[in-house]
Design an enzyme around this catalytic site. Sequence first.
Site, PDB file in Angstrom:
ATOM      1  N   ASP A  45       1.396  -1.337  -0.098  1.00  0.00           N
ATOM      2  CA  ASP A  45      -0.161   0.038   0.263  1.00  0.00           C
ATOM      3  C   ASP A  45       1.308   0.591   0.268  1.00  0.00           C
ATOM      4  O   ASP A  45       1.822   0.919   0.085  1.00  0.00           O
ATOM      5  CB  ASP A  45      -0.807   0.363   0.854  1.00  0.00           C
ATOM      6  N   GLU A  76      22.070 -25.068 -16.697  1.00  0.00           N
ATOM      7  CA  GLU A  76      21.212 -24.661 -15.813  1.00  0.00           C
ATOM      8  C   GLU A  76      21.708 -23.160 -15.701  1.00  0.00           C
ATOM      9  O   GLU A  76      21.358 -21.988 -16.233  1.00  0.00           O
ATOM     10  CB  GLU A  76      20.314 -24.821 -14.489  1.00  0.00           C
TER      11      GLU A  76
END
Length: 745
Positions: A540, A620
């Site tokens: 917020d 990876e």
Amino acid sequence: MKLRSLLLAAMLLLAAVPSEARRKPQKFTHETVDIPAVQPRAIAVETAGTQLVLQVDARGTVNTVHYGAPAGDPAQFIGFNQGGHHNFDAPSAYPTAGGRFNGQDALHVRYSDGNQNTELYYTSHEVQARDGVTTTTVRLKDYVTALEVDLVYDAYVPEDVILMHTVIRNCGKKDIELRNAASASLNLTPGKYLLTHFYGGWATEMQIDQTLLTHDTKVIETRRGTQTTQGNNPSFLLSCGGSFSETDGETIAGALAWSGNFRISFEIDQSDRLNIVSGINPFASAYPLRAGQSFTTPEMIYTWSCNGAGGASRNMHRWARKYGVWKGGQVNPTLLNSWEGAYFSFTTETLLRMIDDAASMGLEMFVLDDGWFAREHPRNSDKAGLGDWEVNTDKIPEGIDYIAKYAHSKGLKFGIWIEPEMVNPDSNLAAEHPDWIVQSPGREIYQSRNQWILDLTNPAVQDFVFGVFDRTVSLSPDIDYVKWDSNRRIMSFGSPYLGDEQDRFFVEYIQGLYNVCRRMREKYPDIVVQCCSAGGSRIDYGSMRWFNEVWTSDNTDAITRARIQWGTSLIYPPCVMGSHVSAVPNHQTGNVTPLKFRFDVAAAGRLGMELQPKTLTDEEKALADRCIQSYKGYRDLVFDGDLYRLSSPFDSDFYSLMYVSADRRRAVVFCYCLRFQNHSIGGHVFRMQGLDPELRYTVSELNVDSSRWWGNGRQFSGAFLSNGGFNPVFKKANTSMVFLLEAAE
Ligand code: DGJ
């Protein structure tokens, strides 16, 4: 007779008198207090592309008569009647309980004589301008009770954002009670309004709900005390006209800068007008205001755009990057976080090897998450230790400074986790300060994640919480980042500190939190601080003014994260969205997705990794290195560019968004396939946005050896890319493509 017996006798006597007879008589006459007449006028609050008009009538009543595109000279609104024959139902700029009131109130005051009527009239207004911001203060007064209210409008001119708040002053001689003191009331003309608002829970933050507003009242609110995003977020979008569009139509975005209980209510009245009242939730908060005291409400942030939800959210993001987020727009480092890779089980050796791996993949910071502290009640699980913020030397005998220095020696920054508002019952802190814990006398203090919550209304607790931050960052001069977590909401609400003034609790808890944050920023302006609350439960604009970023969600699964990030981006800027690549099967959802897909989803925010790198294969790791390098090349667009949402994961199998530089010469485009079932289509067409139609852009796919898109590496005009020729080819679900666009010289 002794004093005690005298008192007892008086009480018995009083009890014998019927209660009606004990009421203090009030003097009612037909005399009324004079309200001075005023010169009718109109006051405009203006930004570059919007106008809010307040109309003052001859009685001094102030109404909001316009919010939207500029309507020219505001004086044209003088006499504009929206409230029927007597203008009784006029759209008050700040409706109060009392007087001619017949809708929802923004202000409800109880005076010391029990009266609950307030009527506010215009006394004066003033306008102050500074560097792109114009502040208009409209002063109102109740001539009977001497209550004064300032309506304050801050217009952020280039960003098209208006902040509204009120200051309420008790200028009377007796104490009063604020039973509702909203930040703002906004009135909109009759029409169809589609409300988009946000709900969610742990690992499902910022989901989208939409509803067409009908007569009567729709409320979004929370009463959890903290953790605004779990439940409902204090923000919304309003599509004026009744249908949602990313690109077209009048759209209003609103957000309340408050991290506690909030209420935003949308009422359509009998004249089909919409009134929106937003502010602190009055639930259990009849706030006492002593004679001479004032109360300042949190800010309600509004923006309006005629370019749909995309336009409204870009306005909001531009404002937030400059004013609403601590150092918003600043590029924050990529990182490896220890949580999902090590949880509570680590030693110095584990951490050093993770740092080595992070450095080898090109990451820029290592963050040591939960589990590093508490000796007598060691933090080896979430059952113990919160509150006892000393290093657990059984796990890290060399101390934090050693780890931080090691990270720095490898070219990485170093960050550390704290959860300073909380305490485990199994801790020294809980034993030493039982009176610091939020509780209601005689009732069980409920645990959530095995913890209690500290009472931030108490200044001694505020000192402690600030001290946790202060002492933790003093463990090493090489701490660059703090992850501030907060893993539960308030239950059994109550403060031992507040005594019989429990009505202050919910308000002063959040004010106490902000006091601590203010002190943190006065002393440590440059430390990057992440706002985490069991993931994204404190997203917020109240918290963001103190924090650089948020942990968007504990949900690190790329498939479901897509929706969370999409929802978050409707109101909050992508520069705040911490977003991490984690292991598969995903720890929250069990989903298995390709590593590249995980990188491409995380790269739409502040990219990080959160896994044990030693479980990755060499191949990876090489892919990780490649994705991190390419991210570094375009991340300025993610942090400070304009976001255009091309296709929504809520209603399409193909999801896409792009970030464009302010000069429109560079852009990065993310495209994802979430579900695949049609082999017959050549490619999925996305319409790019925000490009200059005349410029020619070279389009290059990133993070691959060879691209499957037929146009890869070629130049196309902005018009071509925006109007139908961009069609990446997907062959499987959970695949993705990232394209960089660079304008030719
Ligand atoms: C909740 C956070 O959201 C996680 O990222 C992690 O920091 C844990 N808390 C640690 O307890």
